[in-house]
Design a protein around this motif. Structure first.
Motif, PDB file in Angstrom:
ATOM      1  N   GLY A 149     -63.883 -18.325  55.093  1.00  0.00           N
ATOM      2  CA  GLY A 149     -64.260 -18.228  53.692  1.00  0.00           C
ATOM      3  C   GLY A 149     -65.333 -19.230  53.305  1.00  0.00           C
ATOM      4  O   GLY A 149     -66.233 -18.928  52.517  1.00  0.00           O
ATOM      5  N   TRP A 160     -62.986 -28.742  49.448  1.00  0.00           N
ATOM      6  CA  TRP A 160     -61.994 -27.666  49.534  1.00  0.00           C
ATOM      7  C   TRP A 160     -60.570 -28.205  49.448  1.00  0.00           C
ATOM      8  O   TRP A 160     -59.741 -28.011  50.327  1.00  0.00           O
ATOM      9  CB  TRP A 160     -62.176 -26.850  50.828  1.00  0.00           C
ATOM     10  N   TYR A 207     -64.471 -18.393  42.490  1.00  0.00           N
ATOM     11  CA  TYR A 207     -65.793 -17.898  42.871  1.00  0.00           C
ATOM     12  C   TYR A 207     -65.816 -16.371  42.925  1.00  0.00           C
ATOM     13  O   TYR A 207     -66.804 -15.743  42.536  1.00  0.00           O
ATOM     14  CB  TYR A 207     -66.214 -18.487  44.208  1.00  0.00           C
ATOM     15  N   ASN A 208     -64.760 -15.764  43.408  1.00  0.00           N
ATOM     16  CA  ASN A 208     -64.725 -14.296  43.463  1.00  0.00           C
ATOM     17  C   ASN A 208     -64.773 -13.704  42.050  1.00  0.00           C
ATOM     18  O   ASN A 208     -65.430 -12.682  41.821  1.00  0.00           O
ATOM     19  CB  ASN A 208     -63.461 -13.830  44.190  1.00  0.00           C
ATOM     20  N   ASP A 259     -57.692 -21.660  48.346  1.00  0.00           N
ATOM     21  CA  ASP A 259     -57.373 -20.363  47.743  1.00  0.00           C
ATOM     22  C   ASP A 259     -57.777 -20.327  46.271  1.00  0.00           C
ATOM     23  O   ASP A 259     -58.319 -19.330  45.785  1.00  0.00           O
ATOM     24  CB  ASP A 259     -55.876 -20.077  47.897  1.00  0.00           C
ATOM     25  N   PHE A 275     -61.640 -20.100  45.993  1.00  0.00           N
ATOM     26  CA  PHE A 275     -62.147 -18.763  46.291  1.00  0.00           C
ATOM     27  C   PHE A 275     -61.851 -17.786  45.159  1.00  0.00           C
ATOM     28  O   PHE A 275     -62.664 -16.921  44.840  1.00  0.00           O
ATOM     29  CB  PHE A 275     -61.545 -18.238  47.599  1.00  0.00           C
ATOM     30  N   MET A 289     -69.073 -18.125  51.845  1.00  0.00           N
ATOM     31  CA  MET A 289     -69.568 -18.587  50.549  1.00  0.00           C
ATOM     32  C   MET A 289     -70.854 -19.399  50.715  1.00  0.00           C
ATOM     33  O   MET A 289     -71.772 -19.316  49.888  1.00  0.00           O
ATOM     34  CB  MET A 289     -68.493 -19.418  49.858  1.00  0.00           C
TER      35      MET A 289
END
Length: 736
Positions: free
Chosen positions: A250, A283, A293-294, A287, A290, A254
């Motif tokens: 991931g 990070w 950002y998603n 989770d 992400f 990204m």
């Protein structure tokens, strides 16, 4: 030289740039394309800058900075010259990047800091020679083995290696070659029953703009397959003393999405930030990051673009096995970059085409063709062969390669001076902005000030953590001021204490005034080491501005001391602290009652947790407090001006108590005592803290050792007989 921060920073050392730019031409490396041409700094300037910088800043470590320090050919001569000049000043050197093919005995002596060796990191990048030629790494298997074996022979039992998967032209044999390379290196670097330990990080290749591989991408599915291939290979080989870490997919996806994005990415970054995506480089919560950002990508309408990257847009080496795409002459026939077999996708506009880096897009396409042919391009700075990238000229200049001076003879690693000739006790203050400097950072401030003053400070005997013998007694809480800070310094030779004070004060920042300096005995009369100042602490004198407030409804009766078991946190939002509706006279009367109640307590038991918070212990805080009173003229104290003096419910309290290490009176302890003294009727907020004094007790008396005295007198009398009668030996008569 730059500023010297008071607090600990990421790169807490002196940094001197020795080379700017890189012309190695690794096809995956963006800095290697953007920073051309390469320019060396004069070796003499580097040596002088380091020597001057270390003495002016007080750092005990310096770093030589470059994209590839090993390509600075004067590095062995410069590094050894610096090490020889600063041999007796206990400084260490770190190199941020090294090429394994240039690592030799001279470089080993430079980065070797005695018994405490810094870590070594090399980056082969690929597991096979074929793939290293495709990416133009310029590293052979023989050079890789020679560099790692040199490190092993010079005393390094562990190295770290960097590899990548997903490189253009990579096959399963190249992926498995990573494990085979590690196994081969361990077999070759063996001494007795021990072999070299290897830590390896395997990253996913993410293409960067302005590089020959900027058109390439790999799908998530292919990455996952290669990860499984690697993990199965590591498990089947059962390699000992090998640790490997594979970067999560991931993160790489990204990075690719943002790194090769256009201006539409701005809205994604802003929206992700609004959703709380901060510090994502570390990070902390992958989770959650992400998910934010998603959501930002979806709101920006760029899901299709992220899906393209996730599924892999184009493998630029898809024609690697097709002989039509080999060099065949005929005006460019058979090439991917031009001619009848050229791929039109290479001519598609890219978001960064308008940026002039000095390297044309045509040259990048040509270099991609060379990668297809597994053809390497030499380093133009040192080979004398021009790669025709087009950078050199009037706009960007030319490569500048410094003349390499003779390499001096290495004079050996420094030896620590552990002589304890003098012990000095400094009483100093901590005021102004320095109250926001923590204890550990303050020790670094003292160490650097002593180095700048060229003081002969004694070093600890351990070579693994060689530190100057600087000790402080009873560290202050962060934000508290003081006029009674005790600092011990031991010197290798005796100095006049007033001269020491003058030189040391000149190097200290504002806010750290020296109150007094005195000399302490290093040893007792019986030869034992004298007690430290911490062991002699007796009483501490605090001035605290305490605001009396009504307890919140959510406050627990459990005291808020950091040593005390905390109450369970409530999920509900806490209410605001209600103001006390008291006049000044009423508040003063209530505060007097709190003082009387606190002094009248016979005990104040609290539950203390162990450091690992597994055991509970009940302790009594009341014996820690000796005296407690309200200061009637707070404007005449050192704490004046540090709090809101107009508040009717804020009072300056003076507290005297224990200063022993395990039984000391701290501001938090005082807060707990006050709240218990009023039966938790009020809570107290400490608005300002000042330590006015520390009292030392007399050292314990030396016990009389009659046997030692008898032997001492006997030996002195024996020497007197020898001096009187001119004989080296006497009859050995017993002297009573």
């Amino acid at each position: 030289i730059g500023l010297v921060p008071f607090v600990n920073t990421v790169h807490d050392r002196l940094t001197i740039e020795i080379r700017r730019g890189c012309t190695r031409g690794c096809r995956f490396c963006q800095p290697g394309m953007l920073t051309r041409p390469a320019r060396d700094v004069s070796p003499e300037d580097v040596v002088n800058a380091v020597e001057e910088g270390m003495r002016k800043t007080g750092y005990n470590e310096f770093s030589l900075l470059s994209l590839s320090c090993s390509d600075y050919l004067a590095l062995p001569a410069v590094g050894l010259e610096i090490k020889n000049r600063l041999k007796d000043e206990n400084v260490s050197l770190s190199l941020p990047s090294q090429r394994v093919d240039r690592f030799n005995e001279d470089i080993a002596n430079i980065v070797n800091n005695g018994a405490r060796k810094s870590g070594l990191t090399f980056a082969p990048e690929a597991g096979t020679q074929r793939l290293r030629d495709i990416i133009n790494k310029g590293l052979t298997n023989e050079e890789l083995l020679r560099g790692v074996k040199t490190a092993f022979d010079q005393g390094w039992w562990q190295v770290k290696l960097y590899f990548m998967v997903g490189l253009p032209g990579e096959t399963d044999a190249d992926v498995l070659g990573i494990v085979e390379t590690i196994k081969w290196l361990q077999q070759e670097c063996t001494r007795g029953h021990k072999h070299i330990a290897i830590n390896t990080t395997i990253s996913n290749f993410t293409p960067k703009p302005h590089t020959p591989f900027q058109w390439h991408s790999v799908s998530r599915e292919e990455f996952e397959r290669k990860h499984r291939l690697l993990e199965d290979a590591f498990k089947s080989q059962r390699l000992q003393q090998v640790k490997y870490n594979i970067t999560p997919l991931g993160i790489s996806a990204m990075e690719d999405f943002i790194g090769r994005g256009d201006r539409a990415i701005c809205s994604v970054i802003r929206r992700a930030w609004e959703l709380g995506a901060t510090n994502d480089g570390w990070w902390y919560n992958m989770d959650e990051a992400f998910a934010k950002y998603n959501l930002a990508i979806e709101e920006a309408g760029l899901t299709w673009k992220y899906r393209q990257i996730d599924q892999g847009e184009w493998d630029v080496m898809e024609k690697l096995g097709d002989e039509n795409y080999r060099k065949q002459g005929g005006g460019g026939k058979g090439r991917i970059d031009r001619g009848q077999f050229a791929d039109d996708r290479l001519n598609a506009p890219l978001p960064w085409d308008h940026i002039n880096t000095g390297i044309s897009k045509e040259w990048l396409k040509t270099d991609l063709q060379r990668a297809l042919e597994a053809a390497t391009v030499p380093d133009c700075s040192h080979s004398g062969l021009c790669s025709e990238c087009g950078v050199c000229g009037d706009d960007f200049g030319d490569n500048v390669v410094a003349q390499v001076p003779p390499t001096p003879t290495f004079s050996g690693h420094p030896t620590l001076n552990t002589t304890r000739a003098q012990r000095i006790l400094i009483r100093m203050g901590k005021q102004g902005s320095m109250v926001y400097i923590g204890h550990l950072d303050l020790l670094h401030v003292f160490e650097r000030a002593l180095r700048r003053a060229a003081m002969p400070v004694t070093m600890d005997s351990s070579p693994y953590h060689a530190r100057p013998r600087i000790k402080t007694a009873l560290p202050l809480p962060l934000g508290a001021s003081s006029m009674s800070e005790f600092v011990e310094v031991e010197l290798t030779r005796k100095m006049d204490v007033q001269e020491f004070r003058k030189q040391f004060q000149a190097q200290l920042p504002d806010g750290l005034p020296i109150v007094s300096v005195e000399e302490l005995p290093v040893t007792k009369l019986n030869g034992a080491i004298a007690e430290s100042t911490t062991a002699l602490l007796d009483q501490v004198d605090w001035f605290v501005a305490a605001e009396m407030t009504a307890p919140c409804p959510t406050d627990s009766a459990t005291p808020t001391n950091t040593d005390i078991e905390p109450a369970e946190e409530s999920e509900e939002e806490p209410d605001l602290v209600p103001d006390l509706e008291l006049t000044g006279e009423e508040a003063a009367a209530e505060m007097e009652e709190v003082i009387r109640g606190t002094l009248a307590m016979s005990e104040c038991s609290v539950v203390k947790l162990s450091k690992r918070k597994k055991r509970k212990k009940t302790i009594d805080l009341r014996p820690r407090l000796h005296k407690l009173s309200i200061v009637r003229a707070p404007e005449k104290t050192a704490i004046a001006g540090m709090y809101d003096e107009t508040s009717k419910t804020t009072f300056v309290i003076r507290a005297v108590g224990n200063a022993m290490t395990h039984d000391m009176l701290t501001p938090d302890t005082l807060k707990t005592l006050l709240e218990r003294g009023c039966g938790n009727k009020y809570t107290f907020q400490l608005r300002a803290i000042h330590r006015e004094g520390l009292t030392l007790k007399e050292p314990p008396a030396i016990p009389i050792n009659s046997g030692y005295l008898r032997s001492f007198v006997h030996a002195e009398a024996y020497r007197a007989l020898n001096r009187r009668f001119g004989r080296r030996e006497c009859d050995g008569a017993l002297i009573e």
